[in-house]
Design a protein around this motif. Structure first.
Motif, PDB file in Angstrom:
ATOM      1  N   ILE A   1      -0.678   1.124  -2.735  1.00 14.41           N
ATOM      2  CA  ILE A   1      -1.501   2.241  -2.240  1.00 14.41           C
ATOM      3  C   ILE A   1      -2.656   2.503  -3.204  1.00 14.41           C
ATOM      4  O   ILE A   1      -3.813   2.612  -2.802  1.00 14.41           O
ATOM      5  N   ASN A   2      -2.325   2.591  -4.495  1.00 11.43           N
ATOM      6  CA  ASN A   2      -3.362   2.811  -5.511  1.00 11.43           C
ATOM      7  C   ASN A   2      -4.396   1.690  -5.490  1.00 11.43           C
ATOM      8  O   ASN A   2      -5.604   1.941  -5.568  1.00 11.43           O
ATOM      9  N   GLU A   3      -3.900   0.445  -5.390  1.00 11.48           N
ATOM     10  CA  GLU A   3      -4.804  -0.711  -5.436  1.00 11.48           C
ATOM     11  C   GLU A   3      -5.792  -0.690  -4.276  1.00 11.48           C
ATOM     12  O   GLU A   3      -6.994  -0.896  -4.469  1.00 11.48           O
ATOM     13  N   ILE A   4      -5.293  -0.420  -3.069  1.00 15.51           N
ATOM     14  CA  ILE A   4      -6.173  -0.417  -1.896  1.00 15.51           C
ATOM     15  C   ILE A   4      -7.186   0.716  -1.988  1.00 15.51           C
ATOM     16  O   ILE A   4      -8.390   0.519  -1.781  1.00 15.51           O
ATOM     17  N   SER A   5      -6.713   1.929  -2.330  1.00 10.17           N
ATOM     18  CA  SER A   5      -7.641   3.071  -2.363  1.00 10.17           C
ATOM     19  C   SER A   5      -8.644   2.943  -3.509  1.00 10.17           C
ATOM     20  O   SER A   5      -9.812   3.309  -3.355  1.00 10.17           O
ATOM     21  N   ASN A   6      -8.214   2.383  -4.627  1.00  8.34           N
ATOM     22  CA  ASN A   6      -9.146   2.187  -5.745  1.00  8.34           C
ATOM     23  C   ASN A   6     -10.195   1.119  -5.435  1.00  8.34           C
ATOM     24  O   ASN A   6     -11.346   1.220  -5.838  1.00  8.34           O
ATOM     25  N   HIS A   7      -9.770   0.090  -4.716  1.00  4.99           N
ATOM     26  CA  HIS A   7     -10.641  -1.060  -4.464  1.00  4.99           C
ATOM     27  C   HIS A   7     -11.607  -0.810  -3.304  1.00  4.99           C
ATOM     28  O   HIS A   7     -12.779  -1.202  -3.364  1.00  4.99           O
TER      29      HIS A   7
END
Length: 255
Positions: free
Chosen positions: A115-121
């Motif tokens: 979740i963090n990776e997708i929203s950060n990217h």
């Protein structure tokens, strides 16, 4: 009428290239071509669409990008694609094919950092976290792999973590209400709406137009997602939006 307009979102569950619909996640029957249905709903005034490859996670397949490309060529409203998304490379493929958002479910429960990776990217608006939950004897629990496998996560605790990790929206499906057409899980939805600061899409239970009004008022949902009532012609989106407007619910007009 005040606040953001409530959204009406047809959901197309896709298996082997065709739209299917079941009850309580079982007994699937065909509902037509997903690209044609998507085009029809777009023309009728749907606000968004969701396409879910319902067997991708359990069979370890990737969602087909070619169907996404065909959908993107035919519609002019935002659409979300889910199923079999396990890493950023999968998200890349789907966004490049034309999807506006991706929905993750099993992969998020197994690897919450996704979740963090997708929203950060890509930005939080791209990350929709789908939560399939059922009310068991020990409360609301989240399920994985198309509802086949119970996780140890409590619905409300998991939803809060999802929001904290940067998801843009939560798509909550009550498995007990799915396909039964007796109304949405409004009590649980209202608790989610009161405790979480990102939009909640309600799924599971639409059977008539009153159910949509109830989910926006009693359930405090930001959007209502449904499948069979649209696929099998029981409710037309323009008629639904006219009804909701008369009932004082703020919705965008049909075209």
């Amino acid at each position: 009428m005040s606040g953001l307009a409530k959204r009406i979102i047809p959901c197309l569950d896709v298996k082997n290239g065709e739209t299917v619909k079941g009850t309580n996640f079982n007994n699937l029957k065909s509902a037509g071509d997903p690209v044609e249905l998507g085009k029809l709903y777009s023309e009728e005034g749907a606000d968004e669409l969701v396409f879910l490859d319902i067997t991708a996670s359990v069979e370890g397949r990737k969602t087909f990008a070619d169907m996404v490309s065909r959908v993107a060529a035919e519609i002019n409203i935002p659409f979300t694609v889910g199923g079999g998304i396990n890493e950023l490379a999968d998200v890349d493929i789907l966004l490049n094919a034309g999807a506006d958002k991706v929905s993750i479910n099993s992969a998020a429960l197994l690897h919450p950092e996704l979740i963090n990776e997708i929203s950060n990217h890509y930005g939080s608006q791209v990350c929709v976290c789908a939560i399939d939950a059922r009310y068991d004897t020990d409360g609301w629990h989240c399920y994985m792999k198309g509802g086949r496998e119970r996780s140890e996560r409590n619905l409300f605790e998991w939803a809060k973590e999802v929001a904290d990790r940067g998801a843009g929206e939560i798509l909550f499906t009550s498995m007990d209400h799915d396909g039964v057409k007796q109304g949405f899980a409004n009590e649980a939805l209202a608790i989610l709406a009161d405790t979480i600061n990102i939009p909640i899409i309600a799924s599971g239970g639409a059977g008539n137009m009153q159910h949509f009004k109830d989910v926006f008022t009693m359930g405090k949902a930001d959007a209502a997602l449904a499948a069979s009532v649209f696929h099998f012609g029981e409710i037309a989106i323009p008629t639904l939006k006219q009804y909701l407007t008369r009932e004082g619910i703020n919705v965008r007009p049909s075209y």
